[in-house]
Design an enzyme around this catalytic site. Structure first.
Site, short mmCIF file in Angstrom:
data_model
loop_
_atom_site.label_atom_id
_atom_site.label_comp_id
_atom_site.label_asym_id
_atom_site.label_seq_id
_atom_site.Cartn_x
_atom_site.Cartn_y
_atom_site.Cartn_z
N ARG A 178 0.83 -1.22 0.00
CA ARG A 178 0.00 0.00 0.00
C ARG A 178 0.86 1.27 0.00
O ARG A 178 0.55 2.25 0.68
CB ARG A 178 -0.97 0.02 1.19
CG ARG A 178 -1.86 -1.18 1.29
CD ARG A 178 -2.83 -1.30 0.13
NE ARG A 178 -3.54 -2.57 0.18
CZ ARG A 178 -3.14 -3.66 -0.48
NH1 ARG A 178 -2.05 -3.64 -1.26
NH2 ARG A 178 -3.80 -4.79 -0.37
N SER A 228 -10.93 -2.10 3.58
CA SER A 228 -10.22 -2.41 4.83
C SER A 228 -9.82 -1.11 5.49
O SER A 228 -9.14 -0.29 4.87
CB SER A 228 -8.96 -3.22 4.55
OG SER A 228 -9.31 -4.44 3.96
N GLU A 298 -5.45 2.28 6.79
CA GLU A 298 -5.10 2.19 5.37
C GLU A 298 -5.87 3.31 4.64
O GLU A 298 -5.39 3.89 3.68
CB GLU A 298 -5.53 0.82 4.82
CG GLU A 298 -5.39 0.72 3.31
CD GLU A 298 -5.63 -0.69 2.77
OE1 GLU A 298 -5.34 -1.67 3.48
OE2 GLU A 298 -6.11 -0.79 1.63
C1 LIG Z 1 -15.61 -2.52 -0.79
C2 LIG Z 1 -14.16 -2.16 -0.97
C3 LIG Z 1 -13.22 -3.15 -1.20
C4 LIG Z 1 -11.86 -2.83 -1.37
N1 LIG Z 1 -10.98 -3.83 -1.60
C5 LIG Z 1 -9.67 -3.53 -1.78
C6 LIG Z 1 -8.72 -4.56 -2.05
O1 LIG Z 1 -9.04 -5.74 -2.15
N2 LIG Z 1 -7.42 -4.20 -2.20
C7 LIG Z 1 -7.01 -2.91 -2.12
O2 LIG Z 1 -5.82 -2.64 -2.28
N3 LIG Z 1 -7.91 -1.91 -1.86
C8 LIG Z 1 -9.20 -2.19 -1.70
N4 LIG Z 1 -10.10 -1.17 -1.46
C9 LIG Z 1 -9.63 0.21 -1.32
C10 LIG Z 1 -9.61 1.04 -2.63
O3 LIG Z 1 -10.58 0.56 -3.55
C11 LIG Z 1 -8.22 1.03 -3.26
O4 LIG Z 1 -7.26 1.58 -2.40
C12 LIG Z 1 -8.21 1.82 -4.58
O5 LIG Z 1 -6.99 1.60 -5.23
C13 LIG Z 1 -8.40 3.32 -4.37
O6 LIG Z 1 -8.62 3.90 -5.64
P1 LIG Z 1 -9.51 5.24 -5.77
O7 LIG Z 1 -9.46 5.64 -7.20
O8 LIG Z 1 -10.83 5.04 -5.19
O9 LIG Z 1 -8.63 6.23 -4.91
P2 LIG Z 1 -9.18 7.37 -3.91
O10 LIG Z 1 -9.86 6.74 -2.76
O11 LIG Z 1 -9.92 8.39 -4.68
O12 LIG Z 1 -7.78 7.97 -3.43
C14 LIG Z 1 -6.92 7.21 -2.63
C15 LIG Z 1 -5.58 7.96 -2.56
O13 LIG Z 1 -5.01 7.96 -3.87
C16 LIG Z 1 -4.76 9.30 -4.31
N5 LIG Z 1 -5.07 9.33 -5.74
C17 LIG Z 1 -6.18 8.82 -6.35
N6 LIG Z 1 -6.10 9.00 -7.69
C18 LIG Z 1 -4.92 9.63 -7.92
C19 LIG Z 1 -4.25 10.11 -9.10
N7 LIG Z 1 -4.78 9.96 -10.32
N8 LIG Z 1 -3.05 10.73 -8.94
C20 LIG Z 1 -2.49 10.89 -7.73
N9 LIG Z 1 -3.07 10.47 -6.58
C21 LIG Z 1 -4.26 9.85 -6.68
C22 LIG Z 1 -5.69 10.19 -3.49
O14 LIG Z 1 -5.13 11.48 -3.32
C23 LIG Z 1 -5.76 9.43 -2.16
O15 LIG Z 1 -4.71 9.80 -1.30
C24 LIG Z 1 -11.46 -1.48 -1.30
C25 LIG Z 1 -12.41 -0.47 -1.09
C26 LIG Z 1 -13.75 -0.80 -0.92
C27 LIG Z 1 -14.77 0.29 -0.71
#
Ligand SMILES: Cc1cc2nc3c(=O)[nH]c(=O)nc-3n(C[C@H](O)[C@H](O)[C@H](O)COP(=O)(O)OP(=O)(O)OC[C@H]3O[C@@H](n4cnc5c(N)ncnc54)[C@H](O)[C@@H]3O)c2cc1C
Length: 305
Positions: A178, A228, A298
């Site tokens: 992560r 998580s 996380e």
């Molecule tokens: C039901 C559920 C299940 C999940 N299961 C998993 C799993 O199995 N494994 C896992 O690793 N995660 C999991 N996650 C967490 C999440 O989906 C991941 O961390 C995902 O990669 C976040 O992507 P996001 O686009 O939603 O990022 P966001 O939540 O929008 O942002 C997360 C971080 O990334 C940064 N960010 C986002 N996009 C960019 C960009 N283009 N440039 C620079 N910085 C950026 C943001 O500033 C922030 O700090 C889960 C979440 C949920 C709700």
């Protein structure tokens, strides 16, 4: 001139009026469905627009926050001061060349995963149920079921806070559990190149269905959450520790430790960010008291304190 009028006039020189909104409630842009308003929310559709937006924000000396699909963030109740740049469907082009896939940062990980499968490419099956954008997945080095983004990324194009474009090869991304270099350098990730392998379409689809079923049977997908809540502490699983401490169902307001998977804090109604933060602290306190293990979130906690 009011700051809104000023930035609005400047943005209109290169964006459509639908590409930015003032006073945008973050509860509508996060999977937790929690969070106060951002002063201005901007939706770029190309890297060239990101460059112009970041240059403008830098010139106006406004704070900037980058958002993907909002699936790993908790936005505080007072919202976010300054600009939020959201990478969403506007920025979701995908292209396949041989065993490589090029994707815009706003493409949903799920869509990229299906796109890979449709092109007979293996390596991204693990990502099918992660509800983020591919940009957010690179930032977090998202992973599941033994797979992680680290194994499939070959190149990333990103833009610095002052609006300079740069290309990052896999060797400089510092991808770990992560963790990525972008958590330190603040660049906006715009385009991602993945290196996959040729595979058998039926086997790829079978693996994706299997991961989806495992996820649906174990995770509380019926409630809004950010996945998580805590990172895996060295040598333990956060969910198991929380469960063993007897905290399933523990609530602060409408924030609740899921009764289905103790590793998830869910929004069981109208939880505020304060409810979630208080619950996180209570869980941390009780787990430390019972097991001597420190849990760290996380979920990225952002917005005005
Ligand atoms: C039901 C559920 C299940 C999940 N299961 C998993 C799993 O199995 N494994 C896992 O690793 N995660 C999991 N996650 C967490 C999440 O989906 C991941 O961390 C995902 O990669 C976040 O992507 P996001 O686009 O939603 O990022 P966001 O939540 O929008 O942002 C997360 C971080 O990334 C940064 N960010 C986002 N996009 C960019 C960009 N283009 N440039 C620079 N910085 C950026 C943001 O500033 C922030 O700090 C889960 C979440 C949920 C709700």
């Amino acid at each position: 001139m009011d700051w809104r009028e000023n930035i609005s006039n400047k943005l209109k020189e290169f964006l459509k009026p639908t590409q930015f909104i003032f006073n945008a409630p973050m509860s509508e842009h996060t999977t937790f469905k929690i969070g106060g308003a951002a002063d201005i929310l901007i939706f770029p559709s190309t890297t060239a627009e990101v460059v112009k937006i970041l240059k403008l924000i830098n010139q106006l000396q406004m704070p900037v926050t980058i958002l993907g699909n909002g699936s790993n963030v908790l936005v505080r109740d007072k919202g976010i001061r300054g600009a939020v740049i959201k990478f969403n469907g506007e920025f979701a082009r995908m292209k396949c060349e041989g065993t490589k896939i090029m994707a815009g940062a706003g493409a949903k990980l799920k869509d990229v995963s299906y796109f890979a499968a449709d092109n007979g490419l293996t390596g991204l099956e693990f990502a099918v149920g992660i509800p983020g954008s591919i940009g957010g997945a690179v930032f977090m080095n998202a992973g599941a079921y033994g797979g992680e983004m680290k194994n499939v990324i070959s190149k990333v194009r990103a833009v610095s806070k002052s609006g300079d474009c740069a290309e990052f090869g896999i060797d400089v991304l510092d991808l770990g559990y992560r963790r990525s270099i972008f958590q330190l350098n603040g660049y906006a990730i715009c385009e991602i190149e993945l290196q996959l392998l040729e595979g058998n379409v039926d086997e790829i689809r079978q693996a994706m269905d299997d991961f989806t079923q495992r996820r649906e049977s174990k995770q509380p997908l019926e409630f809004p959450s950010a996945g998580s809540t805590f990172k895996r502490p060295e040598g333990y699983f956060a969910g198991t520790l929380i469960d063993k401490t007897g905290l399933k169902g523990l609530r602060v307001g409408d924030a609740m430790v899921s009764t289905k998977h103790a590793g998830f804090v869910v929004n069981a109604g109208h939880a505020t960010a304060t409810d979630v933060l208080n619950l996180i602290n209570e869980v941390k306190r009780r787990v430390f008291e019972a097991h001597g293990v420190t849990l760290n979130p996380e979920v990225r906690i952002i917005g005005e304190q």
